[in-house]
Structures are given as C-alpha cells and as structure tokens.
Write an enzyme that holds these catalytic residues in place. Structure first.
Site, PDB file in Angstrom:
ATOM      1  N   LYS A   1       0.859  -1.176   0.000  1.00 22.41           N
ATOM      2  CA  LYS A   1       0.000   0.000   0.000  1.00 22.41           C
ATOM      3  C   LYS A   1       0.905   1.239   0.000  1.00 22.41           C
ATOM      4  CE  LYS A   1      -2.561   3.352   2.227  1.00 22.41           C
ATOM      5  NZ  LYS A   1      -1.859   4.326   1.379  1.00 22.41           N
TER       6      LYS A   1
ATOM      7  N   GLY B   1       6.591   4.632   8.233  1.00 21.47           N
ATOM      8  CA  GLY B   1       5.861   5.892   8.213  1.00 21.47           C
ATOM      9  C   GLY B   1       5.996   6.601   9.544  1.00 21.47           C
ATOM     10  N   SER B   2       5.020   7.407   9.856  1.00 26.85           N
ATOM     11  CA  SER B   2       5.115   8.244  11.056  1.00 26.85           C
ATOM     12  C   SER B   2       4.869   7.428  12.324  1.00 26.85           C
ATOM     13  CB  SER B   2       4.086   9.368  10.973  1.00 26.85           C
ATOM     14  OG  SER B   2       2.789   8.803  10.983  1.00 26.85           O
ATOM     15  N   THR B   3       5.369   7.953  13.416  1.00 23.90           N
ATOM     16  CA  THR B   3       5.187   7.276  14.702  1.00 23.90           C
ATOM     17  C   THR B   3       3.700   7.201  15.068  1.00 23.90           C
ATOM     18  OG1 THR B   3       7.382   7.843  15.477  1.00 23.90           O
ATOM     19  CG2 THR B   3       5.714   7.488  17.176  1.00 23.90           C
TER      20      THR B   3
ATOM     21  N   VAL C   1       1.006   7.010  13.166  1.00 28.40           N
ATOM     22  CA  VAL C   1       0.293   5.953  12.426  1.00 28.40           C
ATOM     23  C   VAL C   1       0.832   4.578  12.832  1.00 28.40           C
ATOM     24  CG1 VAL C   1      -0.217   5.021  10.134  1.00 28.40           C
ATOM     25  CG2 VAL C   1      -0.317   7.483  10.522  1.00 28.40           C
ATOM     26  N   GLY C   2       2.133   4.489  13.082  1.00 24.22           N
ATOM     27  CA  GLY C   2       2.704   3.216  13.546  1.00 24.22           C
ATOM     28  C   GLY C   2       2.057   2.764  14.847  1.00 24.22           C
TER      29      GLY C   2
ATOM     30  N   GLU D   1       8.811   0.890  11.270  1.00 21.82           N
ATOM     31  CA  GLU D   1       9.957   1.775  11.036  1.00 21.82           C
ATOM     32  C   GLU D   1       9.392   3.185  10.976  1.00 21.82           C
ATOM     33  OE1 GLU D   1      13.245   0.822  10.496  1.00 21.82           O
ATOM     34  OE2 GLU D   1      12.719  -1.262  10.873  1.00 21.82           O
TER      35      GLU D   1
ATOM     36  N   CYS E   1      14.171   9.552   6.986  1.00 18.79           N
ATOM     37  CA  CYS E   1      13.996   9.189   8.404  1.00 18.79           C
ATOM     38  C   CYS E   1      15.310   9.196   9.171  1.00 18.79           C
ATOM     39  CB  CYS E   1      13.347   7.823   8.507  1.00 18.79           C
ATOM     40  SG  CYS E   1      14.274   6.550   7.632  1.00 18.79           S
TER      41      CYS E   1
ATOM     42  N   GLU F   1      10.183  15.827  14.891  1.00 16.06           N
ATOM     43  CA  GLU F   1      10.621  15.578  13.515  1.00 16.06           C
ATOM     44  C   GLU F   1       9.912  16.549  12.577  1.00 16.06           C
ATOM     45  OE1 GLU F   1       9.099  12.040  11.532  1.00 16.06           O
ATOM     46  OE2 GLU F   1      11.112  11.606  10.806  1.00 16.06           O
TER      47      GLU F   1
HETATM   48  P1  TAP Z   1       2.369   8.293   7.447  1.00 12.83           P
HETATM   49  O1  TAP Z   1       1.448   9.421   7.347  1.00 12.83           O
HETATM   50  O2  TAP Z   1       2.487   7.568   8.721  1.00 12.83           O
HETATM   51  O3  TAP Z   1       1.946   7.289   6.279  1.00 12.83           O
HETATM   52  C1  TAP Z   1       2.663   6.100   6.022  1.00 12.83           C
HETATM   53  C2  TAP Z   1       1.753   5.124   5.310  1.00 12.83           C
HETATM   54  O4  TAP Z   1       0.741   4.682   6.223  1.00 12.83           O
HETATM   55  C3  TAP Z   1       1.001   5.744   4.129  1.00 12.83           C
HETATM   56  O5  TAP Z   1       0.886   4.786   3.106  1.00 12.83           O
HETATM   57  C4  TAP Z   1      -0.352   6.050   4.752  1.00 12.83           C
HETATM   58  O6  TAP Z   1      -1.388   6.182   3.804  1.00 12.83           O
HETATM   59  C5  TAP Z   1      -0.527   4.828   5.610  1.00 12.83           C
HETATM   60  N1  TAP Z   1      -1.563   4.938   6.631  1.00 12.83           N
HETATM   61  C6  TAP Z   1      -2.040   6.035   7.248  1.00 12.83           C
HETATM   62  N2  TAP Z   1      -3.035   5.699   8.120  1.00 12.83           N
HETATM   63  C7  TAP Z   1      -3.172   4.356   8.060  1.00 12.83           C
HETATM   64  C8  TAP Z   1      -4.011   3.403   8.699  1.00 12.83           C
HETATM   65  N3  TAP Z   1      -4.948   3.770   9.590  1.00 12.83           N
HETATM   66  N4  TAP Z   1      -3.884   2.102   8.397  1.00 12.83           N
HETATM   67  C9  TAP Z   1      -2.959   1.692   7.503  1.00 12.83           C
HETATM   68  N5  TAP Z   1      -2.138   2.546   6.833  1.00 12.83           N
HETATM   69  C10 TAP Z   1      -2.224   3.860   7.122  1.00 12.83           C
HETATM   70  O7  TAP Z   1       3.881   8.696   7.078  1.00 12.83           O
HETATM   71  P2  TAP Z   1       4.383   9.549   5.867  1.00 12.83           P
HETATM   72  O8  TAP Z   1       4.051  10.964   6.112  1.00 12.83           O
HETATM   73  O9  TAP Z   1       3.913   8.917   4.585  1.00 12.83           O
HETATM   74  O10 TAP Z   1       5.958   9.311   5.917  1.00 12.83           O
HETATM   75  C11 TAP Z   1       6.804  10.115   6.661  1.00 12.83           C
HETATM   76  C12 TAP Z   1       7.186   9.425   7.940  1.00 12.83           C
HETATM   77  O11 TAP Z   1       7.790   8.169   7.630  1.00 12.83           O
HETATM   78  C13 TAP Z   1       8.227  10.171   8.737  1.00 12.83           C
HETATM   79  O12 TAP Z   1       7.871  10.176  10.091  1.00 12.83           O
HETATM   80  C14 TAP Z   1       9.493   9.351   8.528  1.00 12.83           C
HETATM   81  O13 TAP Z   1      10.440   9.458   9.562  1.00 12.83           O
HETATM   82  C15 TAP Z   1       8.942   7.982   8.420  1.00 12.83           C
HETATM   83  N6  TAP Z   1       9.890   7.084   7.754  1.00 12.83           N
HETATM   84  C16 TAP Z   1      10.571   6.194   8.518  1.00 12.83           C
HETATM   85  C17 TAP Z   1      11.500   5.356   7.921  1.00 12.83           C
HETATM   86  C18 TAP Z   1      12.271   4.396   8.781  1.00 12.83           C
HETATM   87  S1  TAP Z   1      13.212   3.301   8.072  1.00 12.83           S
HETATM   88  N7  TAP Z   1      12.200   4.423  10.080  1.00 12.83           N
HETATM   89  C19 TAP Z   1      11.728   5.418   6.547  1.00 12.83           C
HETATM   90  C20 TAP Z   1      11.011   6.337   5.799  1.00 12.83           C
HETATM   91  C21 TAP Z   1      10.077   7.176   6.425  1.00 12.83           C
HETATM   92  P3  TAP Z   1      -1.766   7.602   3.138  1.00 12.83           P
HETATM   93  O14 TAP Z   1      -0.569   8.474   3.221  1.00 12.83           O
HETATM   94  O15 TAP Z   1      -2.113   7.230   1.752  1.00 12.83           O
HETATM   95  O16 TAP Z   1      -2.924   8.138   3.886  1.00 12.83           O
END
Ligand code: TAP
Length: 494
Positions: free
Chosen positions: A177, A230-232, A234-235, A252, A286, A387
């Site tokens: 996804k 993704g974000s903490t 949502v994790g 992650e 990240c 962050e």
């Molecule tokens: P998020 O907003 O958390 O989104 C990540 C993914 O989760 C997206 O595909 C999002 O979908 C999905 N999602 C949201 N709500 C969900 C739910 N209820 N159930 C299942 N999936 C759901 O993060 P982002 O803004 O895309 O990414 C940035 C974050 O990722 C930063 O905090 C960054 O530090 C972190 N990150 C961490 C790493 C490692 S290795 N630790 C690597 C890369 C990024 P939609 O966006 O389509 O709504």
C-alpha cells in the site's frame, strides 16, 4: 489530453474499475496533475488479499525452492537496471527527486537490496537441538502467508524493495500500500516483479488513503504480518489495531537524529556530511541527522562553514543534472515544514534559508522550501524535539561529551546518529552511548543491505534489513520427533 487513471494491481494486471478515481496525483516539482488515483474500499481490498492468499497457497509458489525464489529476485534486479531510465522518470514525476540522485543513489541501492535478499533466500537455517535419547528436536521457519507492506511517500521505490525482497525470499505473498500521493513507483515495481517471473498475485498493490484502504488492509484476517514504514503516530495506531488479531508488526517510524561534532573532528568532512544529511531529499529522510550538536569551542567556526556551503546548495528543477535538492514531496508536508519554520524563526537565529523558494518555470508552482540552517537551538524547543521532515538543519552547542550524549538522547526518537572525532575511544564510547538503532562514526548515511536497522524508542519496533530483517518475515516452528518406540508416553506412572 486525457490523463491516466492509477489503478490497483492484482494478479499481474491493472484493475481499472476497482473504485472511484477521484484523487489527483501531483508532480511536486511543478504542481501539475499526473492523473487520477483509484481508492480501494474494504471490498476491493478483500478481493486483492484473496488473490494474494490464493497465489500464496497454490502452485507454482508452494512448489518453488528458496533458490528459485532467489533467482527471480536476481532477474528483478537485472530488469530494474535495464529499465533504469524509465524508473528514474517515474520517480522523478512522482517525487520530484533530483535526477542525478535517482540515478546514482536510489536505483543502485534498490538493486543492491534485492540482490542481497536474492542471495540470502536459501541461507535460512533451522536447527536440531538435543533432547532425550529417544527424541529429536527440530526448529524451523515458515512464511506467514500474506504480508502487508505499508509505504511512506519519501522513497517509494527503495521502500517497496525493502518490503518485497525479503517477503519473496522467504516465500510470502505481499500486498503493498503506497502513500496515496506517490503510487507510481510502487505500481512500476509490482509490474516489474511479474515481468521478472514472480507469479501473478504474489505482489499485489492496493491504492487509496490510509484511513480507508490502509485500515481495511491491516484489519483483514488473512494478513498475518504488517511491515510498516511511516510516522510514529500511524505506527502506534497500526500496532494497536493489529493487537486485536495478534498480528506480527514491524514498525519503522520517525526520527530526530543527532550528529555530534567534537572540536578535534575533521571539520571539513563533518560540514559536508552535515549538509548532506540535513538536505538530501529535502530533509525527507527518516535517518537524516537534522540536529548538529557542535562542541562550543568550535561552534562559531563550524556554523560559518555550514552557512557558506549551505548557501551554495543548488535547489531547483530535478531534471537538471546539477540540482542537489528538490521540492517537498507532498503539499501537506510542505505546509507542515513551513509551520515549524515560522515558529522556529522567531526563537532561533536563521543562518540561511528560512522560507519558501521561488523556482522558475516550469517549477514555479512546486512545493519549494529553501535549505534552512538554524543556530541557537536548544532541547525543549519544538524544532529540536520534533521531527520536521523538511530541509531544516538545527545547530545545538554543547560543552562536553556528557552533555552531548545527554542532548542527543533527550528526544523521544532513537533511529540514527553520527559521531565525528579523531579520538577513537571516544568515538566508539559515544556511538555506544547513543540510544539509536544505527550510528555512523566519522561517516554519514552510507547504506548497506547486509546490516540491520532496528529502531529504538518511538522510532519503531522490530528489524529491517540484513539477515535479521529477512527472518522477520518468517514465523518459528518447533517439531519434537519421537524415534524410540519403547519410550514411555502419557503420564509415565505405570
Ligand atoms: P504516514 O502518514 O504515517 O503514512 C505512512 C503510510 O501509512 C502511508 O501509506 C499512509 O497512507 C498509511 N496509513 C495512514 N493511516 C493508516 C491506517 N490507519 N492504516 C494503515 N495505513 C495507514 O507517514 P508519511 O508521512 O507517509 O511518511 C513520513 C514518515 O515516515 C516520517 O515520520 C518518517 O520518519 C517515516 N519514515 C521512517 C523510515 C524508517 S526506516 N524508520 C523510513 C522512511 C520514512 P496515506 O498516506 O495514503 O494516507
């Protein structure tokens, strides 16, 4: 001109009428629409997971050896290199990343990850342990079945490989996804998997928002493991949701990483490393060290070095070979980063940048923020503790080693760190003292598929990369075998 519809990928094909296609995917460098994206509702997600489950349970997947699966991954990596210019174009449109970094950084890293897991596929070992003379104890690994790979928008292609390669190596099926804003790279990746010979249905893709499509995917009872990046926030939500069905979860998440520069460091190299870390991918990384902790005695000199070099960073059209920094990848992240900046600029000194950037046509409607360097940042400030995920580098001064470690560890995250000193003992001591999953000592951001990343604190849980990252896609199974027909069974009382 009619624009394309981005549709989910099931059984090796694009599913064009899966649902309403009313989400506009945008090129972040230009603000132009790239097409409309379909949203999978619960029923569509159910159909896609059923396809994955069926592909997992049947031939040819169940009859394939680990070495054969490794061979498919090798073919995938080869294909990726043969089609690298098309992939670069896709990622450039979807994410606005500089073309030179896509060619020299992301594509080679993606291929390296896939090749590592290709070679690792047949290296999974079980074990035999000693029991009583009449029994043999076996421990082995089995795939989960259908795995969900939930991806962020910052590195779509690399993140797809990080989930798909270990999942395939270990014999799972996977449903990806992607973030709603960046579906193109993930769809291209899934198509390449089929072209490489991975059976249709083993790599499927659902499209849509996290709250609708993502939620339906993580709640599906046939999804037995979730690997999330993704974000903490949502994790944490995913971990709570997964608890209802006791699913295995790998998270992650975010980071607020520190680079520590001691007075005896090679300041020239350290300055280059700080700027790379803070501004590569416009800070949307990240593991980037967005806090630069500098020993007070050299802080003024180091800030001057950073400022002079930061002002020369080339921000602009990602198609230009000389571009070093591209746009923010999503409109919402652009707004978030700007709101942090407007607060920070009143509390700290802005050494350079600090606001939006005007980039000439065709990029005048993109999401541009100047590489920004702040000094006078202290723990407790939002810009220090939270962050931002944007091109903002904060300089924090410290007086001695103890204070440096204490400031570095003062945040809720524990993803990465970096230490710069010529004193070897101190370098190792401080690297060990940082409560982070990875630390670079006198180097920065070098990525190796063979070493694991296991986030600490609110940066996540579980492990990705390396052999351990592959074993995370396997469940454990023990078998106790009786080999002595005369051995007592039952209560052993008579
Ligand atoms: P998020 O907003 O958390 O989104 C990540 C993914 O989760 C997206 O595909 C999002 O979908 C999905 N999602 C949201 N709500 C969900 C739910 N209820 N159930 C299942 N999936 C759901 O993060 P982002 O803004 O895309 O990414 C940035 C974050 O990722 C930063 O905090 C960054 O530090 C972190 N990150 C961490 C790493 C490692 S290795 N630790 C690597 C890369 C990024 P939609 O966006 O389509 O709504």
């Amino acid at each position: 001109m009619t624009q394309p519809t981005f549709a989910p990928f099931i059984d090796g094909e694009s599913w064009q009428d899966a649902g309403p296609a009313d989400f506009t995917v945008t090129n972040p460098a230009t603000g132009e629409s790239l097409g409309q994206e379909t949203e999978c509702d619960r029923a569509a997600v159910g159909k896609i997971v059923a396809s994955s489950q069926s592909a997992f349970q049947q031939r040819p997947w169940q009859k394939m050896s680990a070495a054969e699966r490794g061979g498919l991954l090798l073919r995938l990596a080869d294909l990726m290199e043969q089609q690298s210019e098309a992939i670069v174009e896709t990622e450039l449109l979807d994410t606005g990343k500089p073309i030179s970094q896509l060619r020299a950084g992301e594509l080679p890293l993606t291929a390296a990850i896939i090749r590592f897991y290709a070679g690792a596929a047949d290296k999974v070992e079980g074990s035999i342990k000693s029991g009583t003379p009449g029994e043999v104890l076996m421990q082995m690994y089995e795939p989960y079945g259908v795995v969900a790979g939930i991806l962020p928008w910052n590195y779509p292609f690399v993140n797809a490989a990080l989930k798909v390669a270990p999942a395939i190596a270990t014999g799972n099926a996977i449903v990806l996804k992607p973030a709603q804003e960046t579906p193109l790279g993930t769809l291209a990746f899934a198509k390449l998997c089929v072209e490489a010979g991975i059976p249709p249905g083993i790599v499927n893709v659902v499209l849509g928002s996290g709250s609708v499509t993502g939620q339906a995917l993580i709640e599906h009872p046939d999804v037995r493991k979730i690997s999330f990046t993704g974000s903490t926030a949502v994790g944490q939500h995913i971990q709570k949701s997964a608890a209802d069905q006791m699913k295995m979860v790998n998270l992650e998440c975010g980071g607020k990483n520190a680079m520590i520069v001691f007075a005896d460091a090679d300041l020239d190299r350290a300055a280059e490393a700080a700027l790379l870390s803070g501004f590569v991918n416009a800070g949307q990384l990240c593991v980037s060290c967005s806090r630069v902790l500098v020993e007070s005695s050299i802080a003024a000199e180091f800030e001057a070095m950073l400022t002079e070099r930061a002002q020369k960073i080339v921000l602009g059209n990602p198609r230009n070979e000389s571009t070093q920094v591209g746009p923010m990848i999503t409109r919402s992240q652009y707004d978030i980063a700007l709101s942090y900046l407007s607060e920070a600029t009143s509390d700290c000194n802005v050494l350079c940048g600090g606001s939006t950037a005007d980039i000439p046509s065709p990029c005048n409607d993109g999401y541009w923020i100047q590489p920004t360097l702040l000094s006078g940042v202290r723990p407790g400030m939002k810009v220090h503790d939270e962050e931002i995920f944007g091109p903002v580098l904060s300089v924090v001064r410290f007086k001695d080693e103890q204070e440096a470690v204490s400031i570095a560890n003062s945040v809720n995250y524990g993803l990465s760190g970096s230490v710069w000193t010529k004193d070897g003992s101190r370098g190792l001591r401080v690297s060990k003292a940082l409560d982070t999953g990875i630390c670079w000592l006198n180097t920065m951001l070098t990525g190796y598929p063979q070493i694991s990343l296991s986030p600490h604190k609110l940066s996540g849980t579980g492990v990705e990369l390396g052999m351990e990252g592959m074993l995370a896609y396997l469940k454990r199974k023990s078998i106790v075998i009786g080999i002595d027909d005369d051995a007592p069974v039952g209560w052993g009382l008579g």
